[in-house]
Design a protein around this motif. Structure first.
Motif, PDB file in Angstrom:
ATOM      1  N   SER A 201     -46.003 -94.017 -44.672  1.00 51.58           N
ATOM      2  CA  SER A 201     -46.860 -93.011 -44.053  1.00 51.58           C
ATOM      3  C   SER A 201     -47.429 -92.057 -45.098  1.00 51.58           C
ATOM      4  CB  SER A 201     -46.052 -92.235 -43.001  1.00 51.58           C
ATOM      5  OG  SER A 201     -46.829 -91.229 -42.393  1.00 51.58           O
ATOM      6  N   TRP A 202     -46.612 -91.739 -46.099  1.00 50.40           N
ATOM      7  CA  TRP A 202     -47.061 -90.870 -47.195  1.00 50.40           C
ATOM      8  C   TRP A 202     -48.175 -91.552 -48.003  1.00 50.40           C
ATOM      9  CZ3 TRP A 202     -45.835 -92.113 -52.475  1.00 50.40           C
ATOM     10  CH2 TRP A 202     -46.260 -91.143 -53.387  1.00 50.40           C
ATOM     11  N   ARG A 203     -47.978 -92.824 -48.330  1.00 51.96           N
ATOM     12  CA  ARG A 203     -49.004 -93.541 -49.100  1.00 51.96           C
ATOM     13  C   ARG A 203     -50.326 -93.604 -48.327  1.00 51.96           C
ATOM     14  NH1 ARG A 203     -44.532 -97.126 -49.525  1.00 51.96           N
ATOM     15  NH2 ARG A 203     -43.458 -96.875 -51.534  1.00 51.96           N
ATOM     16  N   ALA A 204     -50.223 -93.646 -47.003  1.00 48.34           N
ATOM     17  CA  ALA A 204     -51.421 -93.714 -46.175  1.00 48.34           C
ATOM     18  C   ALA A 204     -52.061 -92.337 -45.973  1.00 48.34           C
ATOM     19  CB  ALA A 204     -51.074 -94.326 -44.817  1.00 48.34           C
ATOM     20  N   GLY A 205     -51.395 -91.289 -46.451  1.00 41.70           N
ATOM     21  CA  GLY A 205     -51.941 -89.948 -46.334  1.00 41.70           C
ATOM     22  C   GLY A 205     -51.566 -89.218 -45.060  1.00 41.70           C
ATOM     23  N   ALA A 206     -50.732 -89.826 -44.210  1.00 45.69           N
ATOM     24  CA  ALA A 206     -50.362 -89.201 -42.946  1.00 45.69           C
ATOM     25  C   ALA A 206     -49.262 -88.155 -43.117  1.00 45.69           C
ATOM     26  CB  ALA A 206     -49.916 -90.265 -41.950  1.00 45.69           C
ATOM     27  N   ASP A 207     -48.454 -88.284 -44.152  1.00 45.13           N
ATOM     28  CA  ASP A 207     -47.398 -87.310 -44.452  1.00 45.13           C
ATOM     29  C   ASP A 207     -47.597 -86.794 -45.865  1.00 45.13           C
ATOM     30  OD1 ASP A 207     -45.236 -86.978 -42.344  1.00 45.13           O
ATOM     31  OD2 ASP A 207     -45.358 -89.160 -42.426  1.00 45.13           O
ATOM     32  N   GLU A 208     -47.349 -85.514 -46.049  1.00 44.76           N
ATOM     33  CA  GLU A 208     -47.368 -84.953 -47.394  1.00 44.76           C
ATOM     34  C   GLU A 208     -45.933 -84.750 -47.844  1.00 44.76           C
ATOM     35  OE1 GLU A 208     -49.200 -81.262 -50.043  1.00 44.76           O
ATOM     36  OE2 GLU A 208     -49.605 -81.374 -47.894  1.00 44.76           O
ATOM     37  N   LEU A 209     -45.574 -85.356 -48.965  1.00 45.22           N
ATOM     38  CA  LEU A 209     -44.222 -85.263 -49.503  1.00 45.22           C
ATOM     39  C   LEU A 209     -44.269 -84.649 -50.897  1.00 45.22           C
ATOM     40  CD1 LEU A 209     -42.857 -88.854 -48.664  1.00 45.22           C
ATOM     41  CD2 LEU A 209     -42.529 -86.751 -47.322  1.00 45.22           C
ATOM     42  N   LEU A 210     -43.453 -83.635 -51.115  1.00 41.67           N
ATOM     43  CA  LEU A 210     -43.292 -83.106 -52.464  1.00 41.67           C
ATOM     44  C   LEU A 210     -42.306 -83.989 -53.227  1.00 41.67           C
ATOM     45  CD1 LEU A 210     -43.198 -79.261 -51.794  1.00 41.67           C
ATOM     46  CD2 LEU A 210     -45.161 -80.731 -52.320  1.00 41.67           C
ATOM     47  N   ASP A 263     -48.975 -93.584 -56.365  1.00 42.43           N
ATOM     48  CA  ASP A 263     -49.208 -93.797 -54.931  1.00 42.43           C
ATOM     49  C   ASP A 263     -49.637 -92.536 -54.194  1.00 42.43           C
ATOM     50  OD1 ASP A 263     -48.532 -96.454 -55.150  1.00 42.43           O
ATOM     51  OD2 ASP A 263     -46.443 -96.166 -54.586  1.00 42.43           O
ATOM     52  N   LEU A 264     -49.707 -91.399 -54.893  1.00 41.84           N
ATOM     53  CA  LEU A 264     -50.011 -90.129 -54.238  1.00 41.84           C
ATOM     54  C   LEU A 264     -51.444 -90.112 -53.715  1.00 41.84           C
ATOM     55  CD1 LEU A 264     -49.163 -87.188 -53.596  1.00 41.84           C
ATOM     56  CD2 LEU A 264     -50.036 -86.565 -55.863  1.00 41.84           C
ATOM     57  N   PRO A 265     -51.641 -89.928 -52.401  1.00 40.96           N
ATOM     58  CA  PRO A 265     -52.999 -89.871 -51.852  1.00 40.96           C
ATOM     59  C   PRO A 265     -53.781 -88.717 -52.476  1.00 40.96           C
ATOM     60  CG  PRO A 265     -51.372 -90.134 -50.089  1.00 40.96           C
ATOM     61  CD  PRO A 265     -50.615 -89.820 -51.346  1.00 40.96           C
ATOM     62  N   ALA A 266     -55.060 -88.905 -52.725  1.00 35.49           N
ATOM     63  CA  ALA A 266     -55.887 -87.887 -53.367  1.00 35.49           C
ATOM     64  C   ALA A 266     -55.905 -86.588 -52.569  1.00 35.49           C
ATOM     65  CB  ALA A 266     -57.310 -88.416 -53.533  1.00 35.49           C
TER      66      ALA A 266
END
Length: 271
Positions: A201-210, A263-266
Motif C-alpha cells: 500500500s505504501w509503494r502504491a502511495g496509499a499509505d505514508e510511512l516514515l 520504492d518511496l512514492p514521489a
C-alpha cells in the motif's frame, strides 16, 4: 560524493517515547494494528504508524503490581537505567490502552482482562490526564503484565528536527477476548493488515510511512505466526538517522535506506 549535513548547533533534546507493535494471527499470517494520524497534528500528520506516544511524568513514578521481566531486565535490553526502563514499559501499556483500548494488565500475574471495554470511562480519564496509570491499576487491583511485551527497536528523531523523540519499540500480541479500536482523536482511521500488505500500500502511495515504521514492517515480514514473532530475540541497536546531501538530493540516511528511497512514492518525499 555525498555530504553529511550537521544538525542544529543546539539540537532539541529528544523526549522518551514508547511505541507498541500490536500483532495477531490472520488468514494470511501475522497482522499488525495500524493508525493513520489525523491531518494537522504537530508531528507526523497523516502518516501511518503503530500506537504509541511520549512518556508522561506519571509513568516514571507509577507504584503498581508488576508481572514479568523487571526494570533491570528492560534496562539492559534497551541500554537505559532502571527508572527510565520502568517508565518506558508503563508508557507502552498506557499508550496502548489510550489509543486502541487494549489493556495489558490482569487481576493476577498470570491473567489478563478479557473485556477492556468495561474501563472505557477510565480510558478517557487517562487521555485527559485526570488519572494516572498507577492510580487506575491500583484502584482496580490490576497487575501490569510486562511479560506481554517484548523489546523490538530504538530510533531517535534526527537532530535537525525541532520536535524529537527517543522512541523504544515494543511488540505485544493482542490478548484473547480484547479488541483494538479506533476510538482516539489522534487517528483518522485504523486497520489490521499484514506487513507485506502495508508495504504494498505504501509503494502504491496509499499509505505514508516514515523510515522507522517502514523498517519495522520489513523486519516483521516473514514470521509464520504472531507467537513466532513475539518469541524473536532481538538485539536492540539505537538508530539515529542523519541528513545527507548528494548533488541536488537531500535525504535522511538510516540502515537499508536505499531500498526505502527506491520504492518511496514521489508524493511522499519529504527530503
Amino acid at each position: 560524493m555525498s555530504e553529511i549535513i550537521a544538525g542544529a548547533e543546539s539540537p532539541a533534546a529528544p523526549k522518551d517515547a514508547s511505541t507498541v507493535i500490536l500483532v495477531r494471527d490472520g488468514a494470511s499470517g501475522p497482522e499488525v494494528f495500524l493508525q493513520r494520524r489525523v491531518d494537522g497534528m504537530a508531528f507526523a500528520a497523516g502518516v501511518t504508524v503503530f500506537p504509541g506516544g511520549g512518556v508522561d511524568v506519571s509513568d516514571s513514578v507509577a507504584d503498581i503490581g508488576w508481572a514479568g521481566p523487571d526494570a533491570a531486565w528492560w534496562g539492559e535490553r534497551f541500554g537505559v537505567g532502571e527508572d527510565r526502563a520502568r517508565a518506558l514499559v508503563c508508557a507502552a501499556v498506557r499508550e496502548l490502552f489510550e489509543e486502541c483500548g487494549v489493556l495489558l494488565a490482569g487481576p493476577t500475574a498470570d491473567t489478563v482482562v478479557t473485556e477492556a471495554e468495561t474501563h472505557s470511562a477510565v480510558r478517557e480519564q487517562l487521555v485527559r490526564r485526570e488519572l494516572t496509570l498507577g492510580e487506575f491499576l491500583s484502584r482496580e487491583r490490576l497487575v501490569l503484565r510486562a511479560d506481554l511485551l517484548r523489546p523490538w527497536a530504538n530510533w531517535i528523531t534526527p537532530e535537525i528536527s525541532p520536535r524529537r523523540y527517543d522512541t523504544h519499540f515494543f511488540v505485544a500480541m493482542l490478548p484473547a477476548g480484547q479488541r483494538a479500536d479506533g476510538a482516539t482523536s489522534e487517528a483518522s482511521e485504523v486497520r489490521w493488515a499484514t506487513p507485506a500488505a502495508v508495504l504494498d500500500s505504501w509503494r502504491a502511495g496509499a499509505d505514508e510511512l516514515l523510515g522507522p515504521t517502514w523498517t519495522q514492517l520489513r523486519t516483521l515480514h516473514g514470521f509464520a505466526s504472531a507467537a513466532d514473532l513475539f518469541a524473536a530475540d532481538r538485539d536492540i541497536e539505537t538508530v539515529l538517522p542523519v541528513l545527507e546531501r548528494g548533488g541536488d538530493r537531500i535525504r535522511l540516511v538510516f540502515p537499508d535506506c536505499d531500498a526505502y528511497y527506491a520504492d518511496l512514492p514521489a508524493a511522499h518525499r519529504r527530503w
